[in-house]
Design an enzyme around this catalytic site. Sequence first.
Site, PDB file in Angstrom:
ATOM      1  N   ASP A  58      -5.547  47.549  21.023  1.00  8.21           N
ATOM      2  CA  ASP A  58      -5.948  46.490  19.996  1.00  8.21           C
ATOM      3  C   ASP A  58      -6.686  45.395  20.690  1.00  8.21           C
ATOM      4  O   ASP A  58      -5.744  44.313  20.765  1.00  8.21           O
ATOM      5  CB  ASP A  58      -4.865  46.293  19.056  1.00  8.21           C
ATOM      6  N   THR A  91      -9.297  49.006   6.995  1.00  5.66           N
ATOM      7  CA  THR A  91      -8.473  48.040   7.808  1.00  5.66           C
ATOM      8  C   THR A  91      -7.639  47.027   6.640  1.00  5.66           C
ATOM      9  O   THR A  91      -8.088  47.167   5.144  1.00  5.66           O
ATOM     10  CB  THR A  91      -9.065  47.162   8.593  1.00  5.66           C
ATOM     11  N   PHE A  99      -1.029  48.246   8.186  1.00  6.78           N
ATOM     12  CA  PHE A  99      -0.755  46.911   8.886  1.00  6.78           C
ATOM     13  C   PHE A  99       1.016  46.893   8.862  1.00  6.78           C
ATOM     14  O   PHE A  99       1.277  46.428   7.787  1.00  6.78           O
ATOM     15  CB  PHE A  99      -1.225  45.539   8.350  1.00  6.78           C
ATOM     16  N   GLU A 146     -16.014  46.029  13.088  1.00  4.38           N
ATOM     17  CA  GLU A 146     -15.668  45.431  11.896  1.00  4.38           C
ATOM     18  C   GLU A 146     -16.879  44.771  11.149  1.00  4.38           C
ATOM     19  O   GLU A 146     -17.745  44.155  11.566  1.00  4.38           O
ATOM     20  CB  GLU A 146     -14.623  44.403  11.721  1.00  4.38           C
ATOM     21  N   LYS A 173     -15.159  49.497  10.724  1.00  4.51           N
ATOM     22  CA  LYS A 173     -13.901  48.869   9.880  1.00  4.51           C
ATOM     23  C   LYS A 173     -14.515  48.182   8.763  1.00  4.51           C
ATOM     24  O   LYS A 173     -15.328  47.165   8.586  1.00  4.51           O
ATOM     25  CB  LYS A 173     -13.357  48.035  10.858  1.00  4.51           C
TER      26      LYS A 173
END
Length: 337
Positions: free
Chosen positions: A27, A167, A189, A106, A142
């Site tokens: 990440d 996400t 998350f 993203e 994303k």
Amino acid sequence: MSVSPVKRQKMESALDQLKHHTTVVADTGDFNAIDEYKPLDATTNPSLILAAAQMPAYQKLVDDAVAYGKKLGGSEEEQIKNASDKLFVLFGAEILKRIPGRVSTEVDARLSFDKEGMIQRARRLIDLYKEVGVGKDRILIKLSSTWEGIQAGRVLEAEYGIHCNMTLLFSFAQAVACAEAGVTLISPFVGRILDWYVANGDKKTYEPSEDPGVKSVTKIYNYYKKFGYKTIVMGASFRNTGQIKALTGCDYLTISPKLLAELSKEHVKLTPTLSVKEAQACDLEKIHLDEKAFRWQHNEDQMAVEKLSDGIRRFAADAVKLERMLKERMFSTENGK
């Protein structure tokens, strides 16, 4: 139980053991961390790219993105947007030289409630990757796990063969809708869920197995495996290695360099806590969510509502900061500043 120094040398690190049961993803936008920990995949987001773009080592990528934006021309706003998209793709392409798998890139969080806007931007990013010789099979786009984002993912997967990573996922309703949309991967998350419960409840510490973020991902994993959904579950946003170890066996886990380093130094035996066999035996009912049912069920989860809107705002704010940085690079010298 303490482990003798001799046994510790022989025992694999927690990170190496984890890789036997789970696909480990980095990440980060920092190439050095990717080189060091050798993940299969990597994920980026506006916050990570903003941090990396300010490091001296990556100024050539920023310069190349700025030159690209200027070359395409158009209004100041269009040039900055094109430079920003190019920067994301340049980082992604460099990361792909270092990993065997896929990189997640993203779509602007400010499009989170604009289905068509997300589809258009996703296709633009894929085209930019194609320009630098990277095929769409190595990219995960994303998208925010809003209703609009999930439906954009459905269209991108079914009509364009573009793989999506959903996400900012906090609620079970979001997870169910993503599975029904047939997206490639979701990123529930963990850490941000824990943050909310610590901030809003009396309890300030949790054992890993009782951690609300860990329990959320466990339920989603079990639901997907019980009902045969192909969508990959990738736990994300970790606060400590206990959360990661408690999700051993999850399809994928995306982990920051700091926690990858901690796992590489730990020598405790890891046992998978998630498995397809146990998931198929668990007591969960299959549900279907149309838009009205999705909005209601998601709305009933106060944590998820607050964390989704907060996450969108944070990513949007970092996108604005990145654009401001690019704007200064692109136009401040021209203006004699």
